[in-house]
Design a protein around this motif. Structure first.
Motif, PDB file in Angstrom:
ATOM      1  N   SER A   1     -18.204  20.466  -4.105  1.00 28.74           N
ATOM      2  CA  SER A   1     -18.090  21.710  -5.034  1.00 28.74           C
ATOM      3  C   SER A   1     -18.007  21.062  -6.292  1.00 28.74           C
ATOM      4  CB  SER A   1     -16.714  22.457  -4.429  1.00 28.74           C
ATOM      5  OG  SER A   1     -16.623  23.241  -5.547  1.00 28.74           O
ATOM      6  N   SER A   2     -18.206  21.661  -7.216  1.00 32.25           N
ATOM      7  CA  SER A   2     -17.912  21.321  -8.761  1.00 32.25           C
ATOM      8  C   SER A   2     -16.644  21.032  -9.183  1.00 32.25           C
ATOM      9  CB  SER A   2     -18.232  22.364  -9.734  1.00 32.25           C
ATOM     10  OG  SER A   2     -19.874  22.496  -9.523  1.00 32.25           O
ATOM     11  N   GLU A   3     -15.753  21.819  -8.385  1.00 28.00           N
ATOM     12  CA  GLU A   3     -14.196  21.691  -8.576  1.00 28.00           C
ATOM     13  C   GLU A   3     -13.355  21.830  -7.173  1.00 28.00           C
ATOM     14  OE1 GLU A   3     -12.855  24.642 -11.335  1.00 28.00           O
ATOM     15  OE2 GLU A   3     -14.858  24.313 -12.589  1.00 28.00           O
ATOM     16  N   PHE A   4     -12.114  21.232  -7.044  1.00 28.61           N
ATOM     17  CA  PHE A   4     -11.524  21.184  -5.861  1.00 28.61           C
ATOM     18  C   PHE A   4     -10.985  22.649  -5.765  1.00 28.61           C
ATOM     19  CE2 PHE A   4      -7.388  21.252  -3.989  1.00 28.61           C
ATOM     20  CZ  PHE A   4      -7.772  20.653  -2.760  1.00 28.61           C
ATOM     21  N   ARG A   5     -10.628  23.302  -6.840  1.00 26.48           N
ATOM     22  CA  ARG A   5     -10.267  24.526  -6.323  1.00 26.48           C
ATOM     23  C   ARG A   5     -10.841  25.584  -5.469  1.00 26.48           C
ATOM     24  NH1 ARG A   5     -11.058  28.827 -11.132  1.00 26.48           N
ATOM     25  NH2 ARG A   5     -12.867  27.697 -12.146  1.00 26.48           N
ATOM     26  N   SER A   6     -12.210  25.317  -5.448  1.00 31.97           N
ATOM     27  CA  SER A   6     -12.897  26.213  -4.428  1.00 31.97           C
ATOM     28  C   SER A   6     -12.992  25.506  -3.181  1.00 31.97           C
ATOM     29  CB  SER A   6     -14.295  26.252  -5.312  1.00 31.97           C
ATOM     30  OG  SER A   6     -14.976  25.224  -4.650  1.00 31.97           O
ATOM     31  N   LEU A   7     -12.210  24.538  -2.871  1.00 32.59           N
ATOM     32  CA  LEU A   7     -12.154  23.804  -1.538  1.00 32.59           C
ATOM     33  C   LEU A   7     -10.762  24.239  -1.115  1.00 32.59           C
ATOM     34  CD1 LEU A   7     -13.937  20.575  -2.139  1.00 32.59           C
ATOM     35  CD2 LEU A   7     -15.055  22.753  -1.598  1.00 32.59           C
ATOM     36  N   ALA A   8      -9.786  24.534  -1.848  1.00 33.79           N
ATOM     37  CA  ALA A   8      -8.393  24.624  -1.501  1.00 33.79           C
ATOM     38  C   ALA A   8      -8.150  25.616  -0.180  1.00 33.79           C
ATOM     39  CB  ALA A   8      -7.673  25.074  -2.780  1.00 33.79           C
ATOM     40  N   HIS A   9      -9.036  26.374  -0.007  1.00 30.93           N
ATOM     41  CA  HIS A   9      -8.631  27.338   1.172  1.00 30.93           C
ATOM     42  C   HIS A   9      -9.219  26.659   2.532  1.00 30.93           C
ATOM     43  CE1 HIS A   9     -13.042  27.923   0.224  1.00 30.93           C
ATOM     44  NE2 HIS A   9     -13.150  28.448   1.523  1.00 30.93           N
ATOM     45  N   LEU A  10      -9.963  25.774   2.553  1.00 31.89           N
ATOM     46  CA  LEU A  10     -10.582  25.146   3.769  1.00 31.89           C
ATOM     47  C   LEU A  10      -9.540  24.690   4.647  1.00 31.89           C
ATOM     48  CD1 LEU A  10     -13.593  23.295   2.325  1.00 31.89           C
ATOM     49  CD2 LEU A  10     -13.672  25.477   3.513  1.00 31.89           C
ATOM     50  N   PRO A  11      -9.711  25.014   5.932  1.00 29.02           N
ATOM     51  CA  PRO A  11      -8.823  24.226   7.124  1.00 29.02           C
ATOM     52  C   PRO A  11      -8.553  22.989   7.033  1.00 29.02           C
ATOM     53  CG  PRO A  11     -10.759  25.266   8.078  1.00 29.02           C
ATOM     54  CD  PRO A  11     -10.787  25.841   6.646  1.00 29.02           C
ATOM     55  N   GLY A  12      -7.502  22.267   7.078  1.00 32.56           N
ATOM     56  CA  GLY A  12      -7.351  20.964   7.075  1.00 32.56           C
ATOM     57  C   GLY A  12      -7.574  20.182   5.817  1.00 32.56           C
ATOM     58  N   ILE A  13      -7.611  20.905   4.793  1.00 31.61           N
ATOM     59  CA  ILE A  13      -7.934  20.445   3.375  1.00 31.61           C
ATOM     60  C   ILE A  13      -6.957  19.422   2.849  1.00 31.61           C
ATOM     61  CG2 ILE A  13      -6.973  22.195   1.882  1.00 31.61           C
ATOM     62  CD1 ILE A  13     -10.234  20.340   1.312  1.00 31.61           C
ATOM     63  N   ALA A  14      -5.537  19.416   3.431  1.00 28.41           N
ATOM     64  CA  ALA A  14      -4.352  18.702   3.380  1.00 28.41           C
ATOM     65  C   ALA A  14      -4.573  17.352   3.606  1.00 28.41           C
ATOM     66  CB  ALA A  14      -3.174  19.312   3.512  1.00 28.41           C
ATOM     67  N   ASP A  15      -5.275  17.315   4.533  1.00 27.86           N
ATOM     68  CA  ASP A  15      -5.686  15.897   5.335  1.00 27.86           C
ATOM     69  C   ASP A  15      -6.919  15.454   5.172  1.00 27.86           C
ATOM     70  OD1 ASP A  15      -2.974  15.812   6.070  1.00 27.86           O
ATOM     71  OD2 ASP A  15      -3.369  17.355   8.072  1.00 27.86           O
ATOM     72  N   ALA A  16      -7.789  16.110   4.356  1.00 29.58           N
ATOM     73  CA  ALA A  16      -9.326  15.754   4.164  1.00 29.58           C
ATOM     74  C   ALA A  16      -9.249  14.410   3.379  1.00 29.58           C
ATOM     75  CB  ALA A  16      -9.900  16.728   3.393  1.00 29.58           C
ATOM     76  N   ASN A  17     -10.292  13.853   3.580  1.00 33.37           N
ATOM     77  CA  ASN A  17     -10.742  12.618   2.710  1.00 33.37           C
ATOM     78  C   ASN A  17     -11.441  13.092   1.408  1.00 33.37           C
ATOM     79  OD1 ASN A  17     -11.327  10.047   1.656  1.00 33.37           O
ATOM     80  ND2 ASN A  17     -13.359   9.901   2.710  1.00 33.37           N
ATOM     81  N   ILE A  18     -10.558  13.174   0.319  1.00 30.87           N
ATOM     82  CA  ILE A  18     -11.285  13.864  -0.965  1.00 30.87           C
ATOM     83  C   ILE A  18     -11.622  12.637  -1.859  1.00 30.87           C
ATOM     84  CG2 ILE A  18     -10.758  15.168  -2.831  1.00 30.87           C
ATOM     85  CD1 ILE A  18      -8.580  16.573  -0.893  1.00 30.87           C
ATOM     86  N   PHE A  19     -12.988  12.586  -2.521  1.00 32.68           N
ATOM     87  CA  PHE A  19     -13.303  11.662  -3.607  1.00 32.68           C
ATOM     88  C   PHE A  19     -14.337  12.211  -4.372  1.00 32.68           C
ATOM     89  CE2 PHE A  19     -16.102  11.301   0.331  1.00 32.68           C
ATOM     90  CZ  PHE A  19     -17.501  11.134  -0.462  1.00 32.68           C
ATOM     91  N   GLU A  20     -14.330  11.623  -5.561  1.00 30.80           N
ATOM     92  CA  GLU A  20     -15.486  11.910  -6.303  1.00 30.80           C
ATOM     93  C   GLU A  20     -16.820  11.225  -6.269  1.00 30.80           C
ATOM     94  OE1 GLU A  20     -14.102  11.924 -10.522  1.00 30.80           O
ATOM     95  OE2 GLU A  20     -13.306  13.972 -10.049  1.00 30.80           O
ATOM     96  N   PRO A  21     -17.897  11.500  -6.054  1.00 29.54           N
ATOM     97  CA  PRO A  21     -19.030  10.748  -5.827  1.00 29.54           C
ATOM     98  C   PRO A  21     -19.470   9.886  -7.149  1.00 29.54           C
ATOM     99  CG  PRO A  21     -19.687  13.057  -6.123  1.00 29.54           C
ATOM    100  CD  PRO A  21     -17.984  13.018  -6.105  1.00 29.54           C
ATOM    101  N   LYS A  22     -19.930   8.723  -6.852  1.00 24.60           N
ATOM    102  CA  LYS A  22     -19.952   7.702  -8.048  1.00 24.60           C
ATOM    103  C   LYS A  22     -21.409   8.141  -8.804  1.00 24.60           C
ATOM    104  CE  LYS A  22     -17.043   3.940  -6.646  1.00 24.60           C
ATOM    105  NZ  LYS A  22     -16.205   4.506  -5.607  1.00 24.60           N
ATOM    106  N   PRO A  23     -21.554   7.644 -10.081  1.00 26.34           N
ATOM    107  CA  PRO A  23     -22.773   7.889 -10.664  1.00 26.34           C
ATOM    108  C   PRO A  23     -23.931   7.146  -9.937  1.00 26.34           C
ATOM    109  CG  PRO A  23     -21.274   6.481 -12.226  1.00 26.34           C
ATOM    110  CD  PRO A  23     -20.495   6.999 -10.879  1.00 26.34           C
ATOM    111  N   GLU A  24     -25.179   7.597 -10.048  1.00 27.19           N
ATOM    112  CA  GLU A  24     -26.527   7.032  -9.096  1.00 27.19           C
ATOM    113  C   GLU A  24     -26.160   6.392  -7.998  1.00 27.19           C
ATOM    114  OE1 GLU A  24     -28.333   4.609 -11.902  1.00 27.19           O
ATOM    115  OE2 GLU A  24     -29.284   6.340 -13.021  1.00 27.19           O
ATOM    116  N   GLU A  25     -25.242   7.067  -7.299  1.00 24.80           N
ATOM    117  CA  GLU A  25     -25.419   6.586  -5.828  1.00 24.80           C
ATOM    118  C   GLU A  25     -25.648   7.761  -4.768  1.00 24.80           C
ATOM    119  OE1 GLU A  25     -21.906   4.922  -3.854  1.00 24.80           O
ATOM    120  OE2 GLU A  25     -21.597   3.414  -5.476  1.00 24.80           O
ATOM    121  N   ILE A  26     -26.323   7.501  -3.848  1.00 22.66           N
ATOM    122  CA  ILE A  26     -26.861   8.567  -3.040  1.00 22.66           C
ATOM    123  C   ILE A  26     -25.905   8.899  -1.986  1.00 22.66           C
ATOM    124  CG2 ILE A  26     -28.817   9.449  -1.405  1.00 22.66           C
ATOM    125  CD1 ILE A  26     -30.648   7.390  -3.195  1.00 22.66           C
TER     126      ILE A  26
END
Lengths: 301, 244
Positions: free
Chosen positions: A271-296
């Motif tokens: 998502s563009s922003e974390f707040r639209s993911l906050a409702h997802l089940p198991g989000i508290a234990d998810a691996n959360i990261f920002e994608p790096k520039p020019e990486e696929i």
């Protein structure tokens, strides 16, 4: 500013809940893009040579049965299996007729429905208006499938029309959503037009979508096409793409257009922003990261 | 007010818990801006629950208070902070502690781009990684990052220190003014006019004291010093052909 969302459900038995999980993501990102919105969903394929043709008209009381009758008349020899599933101003036409012939026939209809997507897996819904209303109208929460990508638009560079809303499609079973703006899309468009690629709008994202799909038709893998894209596309972008078996994400070298990824054993959510993911089940234990520039970043279904 | 509770605390102290699942963001910020000051006995600790990635949380605080946010926050969390000690027990979105004036803002997870942008004073601690443009246009705040930072961090930073315990992305310290950047790991490229300088015993003391203030355990002697070459400070007629 625009919002993008994507969700890939890893477990086959949870594919029925794709829309239920993705609809709040999409509606939340409506705050980043309140003028139009769209969602592409990849479901179980229809058997070849059948294809899914997603159609759109502005009129929400359009007579789709009349269109089907007219289609059957036009393609009497090959229209036996043709079916249509309509919901207000959107319809999915299942047919074995060749896409170029369907496209040609549609342009002669009056009014002429817009062809949103072609493929065996993909359905595309998009329109102008508040994304939350679009999600309700097309019952996004009831959609099932392996993965989907969505976009909420705040137009900065071209008109606000259903055709300018994302996702953009090109070829078959390929779609792309974009947050950002491209500064060399006119030149790119002219280059592609000389090679026979046809455009439907003056939108910058369409140029990126058709460029990548054109590379795919030239034999590139999506990764190779994106490596070319890093060299050719000038501007700001977070691009999220889907094919029948992959969800793929890239950001430009500046990475000033946001993206966040949350991955668990059950799903990959973008998502563009974390707040639209906050409702997802198991989000508290998810691996959360920002994608790096020019990486696929690419996840397989 | 629904969503506000007062947990048990030792005699003479007072704490308040604010639940964003039951209160609006505006109610929480308004409580911190207005109601907090009139509490008796004074409230020294505020806990905020269920932030769910909301933007603009705990911005503009001006109070001697400890604020703990349980979860991930969105854009501009704890921006313009004065005096308060804000801890985010999660990740932070873009513009964390933007324009911080004083106090401490700590993120236990990672922060998105432009953390501590134009911060004028106080301390920002990011225990995880910071994305691009960390400490951009820093104006006196100190920033300590436990992990790595993204590209163009310290861009045009004027005053204050940026300590990076991990690696730094490309374009580090581009167009630096008088901020000093300390990097322990690999530098993936210096920006225009940024240069590596000798790491002196005085630098070691600065880094040690900032690491100590940040509560990050790391050997202060392993850092490199990056500062401005000051070649961009003045117009150079010899370069005029590069402009216009």
């Amino acid at each position: 500013m625009c919002g993008i969302v994507g969700l890939l459900v890893k477990k086959r038995e949870q594919r029925a809940s794709l829309g239920q999980l993705a609809q709040p993501m999409f509606t939340c990102m409506g705050e980043r893009g309140p003028d139009s919105g769209g969602l592409a969903v990849f479901g179980p394929p229809v058997a070849a040579p059948l294809r899914r043709f997603n159609l759109f008209v502005p009129d929400r009381h359009f007579d789709w049965q009349a269109l089907l009758t007219s289609f059957r008349r036009a393609f009497a020899d090959r229209a036996g299996d043709t079916r249509i599933t309509a919901l207000e101003n959107h319809a999915i036409l299942l047919s074995v007729v060749d896409p170029s012939k369907v496209r040609g026939w549609l342009t002669e209809c009056d009014p002429s429905p817009k062809l949103l997507s072609v493929g065996r897996f993909i359905d595309v819904y998009k329109d102008v208006g508040r994304p939350g209303e679009i999600a309700r109208r097309y019952h996004f929460d009831e959609l099932s499938g392996s993965h989907c990508v969505g976009h909420t638009r705040m137009a900065t560079e071209s008109d606000v029309t259903p055709a300018h809303a994302h996702p953009y499609t090109a070829g078959e079973d390929f779609c792309l959503v974009h947050n950002g703006s491209l500064s060399n899309h006119h030149r790119l468009r002219r280059t592609l037009e000389r090679r026979g690629v046809r455009f439907e709008t003056d939108n910058d994202t369409e140029a990126a979508c058709r460029f990548l799909e054109w590379r795919l038709t030239q034999g590139d893998s999506l990764e190779q096409a994106l490596e070319q894209g890093f060299r050719v596309l000038d501007g700001f972008y977070t691009l999220l793409m889907a094919t029948p078996d992959r969800l793929t994400l890239v950001r430009d070298a500046f990475a000033c257009k946001p993206a966040v990824v949350a991955e668990t054993d059950a799903y990959v959510a973008v998502s563009s922003e974390f707040r639209s993911l906050a409702h997802l089940p198991g989000i508290a234990d998810a691996n959360i990261f920002e994608p790096k520039p020019e990486e696929i970043y690419s996840w397989k279904v | 007010m629904e969503g506000l509770s007062r947990p048990d605390t030792p005699v003479g102290q007072s704490a308040v818990s604010l639940d964003l699942a039951k209160m609006s963001l505006r109610q929480v910020n308004a409580w911190l801006h207005h109601d907090l000051a009139s509490q008796s006995p004074p409230v020294r600790r505020v806990e905020i629950l269920n932030p769910a990635g909301m933007h603009n949380l705990a911005v503009g605080l001006d109070a001697d208070v400890e604020v703990v946010i349980r979860g991930h926050v969105g854009y501009y969390a704890a921006g313009m902070n004065k005096r308060a000690r804000v801890t985010i027990d999660g990740n932070a979105g873009r513009g964390l502690a933007e324009n911080i004036m004083s106090g401490v803002v700590r993120v236990k997870g990672s922060a998105s781009d432009s953390a501590a942008a134009s911060g004028r004073g106080g301390l920002v601690v990011i225990e995880g990684d910071a994305a691009s443009r960390c400490a951009i246009s820093l104006k006196g705040c100190d920033v300590v990052v436990g992990g790595s930072v993204g590209h163009v961090s310290g861009f045009m930073a004027q005053r204050g220190r940026l300590v990076i315990c991990g690696d730094a992305g490309a374009g580090l310290g581009d167009s630096l003014y008088e901020s000093v950047i300390y990097v322990r790991g690999r530098i993936h490229g210096l920006g225009a006019d940024a240069r590596e300088e000798p790491f002196t015993p005085a630098d070691r003391e600065v880094v040690a004291s900032l690491l100590s203030a940040a509560g990050i355990d790391c050997d202060a002697s392993e850092f490199k010093r990056v500062a401005s070459g000051r070649t961009l400070y003045h117009w150079n007629a010899a370069h005029s052909s590069h402009y216009g």
